[in-house]
Scaffold this active site. Structure first.
Site, mmCIF file in Angstrom:
data_model
loop_
_atom_site.group_PDB
_atom_site.id
_atom_site.type_symbol
_atom_site.label_atom_id
_atom_site.label_comp_id
_atom_site.label_asym_id
_atom_site.label_seq_id
_atom_site.Cartn_x
_atom_site.Cartn_y
_atom_site.Cartn_z
ATOM 1 N N VAL A 258 -2.140 -14.544 6.232
ATOM 2 C CA VAL A 258 -2.460 -15.152 7.517
ATOM 3 C C VAL A 258 -1.131 -15.506 8.179
ATOM 4 C CG1 VAL A 258 -3.708 -16.985 8.716
ATOM 5 C CG2 VAL A 258 -4.583 -16.105 6.541
ATOM 6 N N CYS A 259 -0.941 -15.079 9.421
ATOM 7 C CA CYS A 259 0.239 -15.438 10.210
ATOM 8 C C CYS A 259 1.519 -15.037 9.478
ATOM 9 C CB CYS A 259 0.189 -16.930 10.528
ATOM 10 S SG CYS A 259 1.336 -17.481 11.808
#
Length: 301
Positions: free
Chosen positions: A105-106
């Site tokens: 994520v990210c």
């Protein structure tokens, strides 16, 4: 029992972690076999928002059905962020090599890059970090303006709330759209997003509307997509005429009829089965087609 292992680095963003963790926790509460684990270099990990998090320092034994997720962390650049342990990078590589799925994520995409898992694959990250990710890993193809990508069991997402979309997609692929829809409802996620990427779950692509009648019909199709579902039956269950249902469904989904939506679900599930070694004829029967001819036509489109 499948494990979802979250690798926590200092400065981890709470929502990068909490979004997918809640999705898999909700799936477990709904009866799916998941156990969540959290690993880190130290037993207490500072978050970007100031809340300390508890974690284990030793990894559990992993099987190919387990999922490893690296949430993102605070930092203006990828280069200036925390460095994963060599052990963590080796575990990521080994799990993928053994047939498992790894996700980020990210800024967590940086950890996958350091592990060598982005080379030759499509990936994404937060829009503020995409240029740097592309420069740091020139053998990767950084895809812009998408919420997540999936490439050979390497799943990367744009960050923050997109971790929820990533988790819903994985639940849909693993267990079917009905399970993902139940989790989304449990989390009160009404805008099930992902643009128009080919990896996007059909449940995500055609749910970004607010028509309750159409959502109810989609819920029914999601849970029974392998069965014959005549329009007259769907309309009766929705309490509207066939013409009204068709008109509302087409408007809400951007042009799909209920039958086309059902076919999209069948095709997506069949593609997943075929990618895991099922022959076309068997996949066609499992998703509800009488033979493989219709499935072949849909795949050819």
């Amino acid at each position: 029992m499948s494990q979802v292992v979250f690798v926590l680095l200092p400065g981890v963003h709470l929502l990068d972690l909490a979004g997918p963790a809640q999705a898999f926790h909700s799936a477990a509460m709904l009866g799916q076999p998941y156990r969540l684990c959290y690993v880190a270099e130290r037993e207490q990990v500072p978050s970007a928002q100031g809340l300390p998090l508890a974690a284990e320092t030793r990894w559990p034994e992993l099987g190919r059905d387990d999922l490893v997720v690296v949430p993102g962390w605070r930092g203006p650049t990828l280069r200036g962020g925390p460095r994963p342990r060599a052990e963590d990078l080796a575990r990521l590589r080994a799990h993928h090599a053994a047939g498992g799925t790894v996700a980020s994520v990210c800024a967590g995409a940086e950890a996958l890059g350091q592990a060598g898992l982005l080379d030759g694959r499509r990936c994404t990250t937060h829009h503020d970090l995409q240029d740097e990710l592309a420069a740091r890993y020139p053998r990767a193809t950084v895809v812009r303006d998408v919420l997540f990508t999936v490439d050979d069991r390497v799943v990367t997402s744009a960050g923050i709330a997109s971790g929820i979309d990533l988790a819903l997609h994985l639940l849909s692929v693993r267990h079917g759209p009905a399970v993902a829809a139940k989790v989304a409802r449990d989390m009160v996620v009404y805008a099930r997003r992902n643009g128009h990427e080919p990896q996007a779950s059909a449940m995500l692509r055609y749910r970004s509307h607010v028509d309750d009648t159409v959502h109810r019909v989609q819920d029914l199709i999601d849970s029974r997509f392998a069965e014959p579902l005549p329009l007259a039956y769907l309309a009766a269950r929705a309490g509207v005429s066939e013409r009204t249902l068709t008109r509302a469904f087409t408007r809400a989904t951007g042009g799909l009829t209920p039958l086309r939506y059902q076919q999209a679900l069948r095709l997506e599930r069949a593609q997943h089965l075929i990618s895991h070694g099922t022959v076309v004829e068997s996949a066609a029967r499992e998703v509800g087609f009488e033979d493989a001819r219709m499935l072949r036509r849909l795949r050819a489109r």
